[in-house]
Design a protein around this motif. Structure first.
Motif: not given
Length: 139
Positions: A121-127
């Motif tokens: 998935g994706f992190c809350s920072c967008g990475m």
């Protein structure tokens, strides 16, 4: 290591030595009769026993395995030898074709059971996260 058995093996003896299912014998007999075989020999290779069938006409030998016979020079040759309803496909032996036996474990080339790719998935920072779930930017 490959060890050829007695080169004068009969078809039935060679099939028995190579552990080819009895359910496949009728088709194999039809194939070998149509092609014209002069010699059968069982080959006990590690994990993949088979029968080598030497052709009368000098074309590539037939290799008779548990679920298929390879060595046909064209799809037409394989289908004519096998008869109505046979499945014939290109073989991994370059320039030859194989015919599936009634009892087999053949999986058509390119066929996959399920897509086993995993995506993180994706992190809350967008990475995008690694498969372990950690973010190279935030962790």
């Amino acid at each position: 290591m490959t060890e050829p058995a007695n080169p004068s093996d009969s078809l039935l003896a060679a099939l028995a030595k190579a552990r080819i299912p009895v359910e496949n014998h009728e088709l194999i007999r039809r194939l070998t009769t149509a092609i014209g075989i002069t010699e059968f020999r069982a080959v006990d290779s590690s994990g993949k026993p088979h029968v080598m069938a030497k052709r009368r006409d000098g074309l590539p030998d037939l290799h008779i395995y548990y679920g298929y016979t390879s060595g046909f020079t064209s799809a037409d040759e394989g289908l004519q030898a096998a008869g109505h309803g046979a499945v014939c496909r290109p073989s991994s032996r370059r320039g030859t074709w194989y015919v599936e036996h009634p009892t087999n474990q053949v999986r058509a080339g390119g066929e996959r059971s399920d897509n086993v790719r995993r995506e993180a998935g994706f992190c809350s920072c967008g990475m995008q996260l690694s498969l372990t779930g950690s973010c190279s930017s935030c962790d």
